[in-house]
Design an enzyme around this catalytic site. Sequence first.
Site: not given
Ligand code: NAD
Length: 333
Positions: A236, A265, A297
């Site tokens: 993000r 964005e 994105h």
């Molecule tokens: P997920 O919930 O499986 O994993 C997120 C991980 O981050 C968890 O293990 C959590 O414990 C950890 N976490 C939370 N806060 C934290 C912090 N302050 N420091 C370190 N670790 C922390 O989520 P995911 O499916 O792996 O997705 C991750 C992120 O990717 C989403 O939140 C979203 O913002 C982003 N995303 C982007 C796109 C894109 O197209 N660019 C698509 C999907 C998701």
Amino acid sequence: MSKILFFSAKPYDKSFFTGHNETHGFELEFLETHLGPHIVNAVEQGTFAVCVFVNDKLTADVISVLAARGVKVIALRCAGFNNVDLDAAKALGIRVCRVPAYSPEAVAEHAVAMLLTLNRKTHKAYNRVREQNFSLNGLLGFNLHGRTIGVIGTGKIGKAFCRIMLGFGCNILAYDLFEDEELQTRGVHYTSFENVLKGADVLSLHCPLTPENAYLINKQTLALMKPGSTIINTSRGGLICTVDIIEALKNQHIAYLGIDVYEQEERLFFKDLSGSIIEDDAIQRLMSFPNVLVTGHQAFFTDEALSQIAQITLESVSKLERGEEPSAMVMLS
Ligand code: NAD
């Protein structure tokens, strides 16, 4: 037939959701506009669900209008949910579901694609060769093999990213609130956030954006990183302070930056602005660096992921309509 009203809908949303809806039979209406205070009054009484994406703004005010119109479900067709006031939804009895996992490999592979583009300068080579310039001057890259990759957040996407980078022969330093045993067995070394920054040649962000970690990458934390390091952000935009990263790129402390997300964005991404004057000077400055790669994105944007998003979203709304409970991972309120 219950109605689902889509916001920020693109032709590909229409195509995938219409295809998967054949087994559900919802009435689907697709609006191109973002959901926000300017349009929420257009939601018709009795609409069962609104289906929204990353840049729709579901503030408490917007949610209270949705509740007044009888909306029962906010269905996020994405994983992140930093754009929804979950407390407001809960207080008003609106259920919020998301798609917690849809091909995490899609996003992880895009992060790797950005990294490989930057470290081998294929974005420059592509343009150069089209001009019949086959010179190699200025295209010198670096190997990923043997480098240390810092990963912040080892959930589904971070884990898929770690697996790929292990395959490249990289060392991985990771920080997460919870340590993943499987990754540890595979050789990922968990340490503090500061130690990841200090040790990484390449930093890749895979944690969600929360009020606590906004601007996680800022002037102070950038100073901890090795001079000449690379940052990739497919998570993000708000995780990185744009003003501070521009400064770090200008003074060459950061050698490469790949971003699929940007803190402002919603005014830019998912739109064709090729004939417009962009007033956002920060994104223009970022795009002017030869060592910065910006994508709009698109990390999630694969056939596999869009199919899973449509399928999981419609299944969740369908269950909620029947009074059944989708899995805890899917439900946010
Ligand atoms: P997920 O919930 O499986 O994993 C997120 C991980 O981050 C968890 O293990 C959590 O414990 C950890 N976490 C939370 N806060 C934290 C912090 N302050 N420091 C370190 N670790 C922390 O989520 P995911 O499916 O792996 O997705 C991750 C992120 O990717 C989403 O939140 C979203 O913002 C982003 N995303 C982007 C796109 C894109 O197209 N660019 C698509 C999907 C998701």
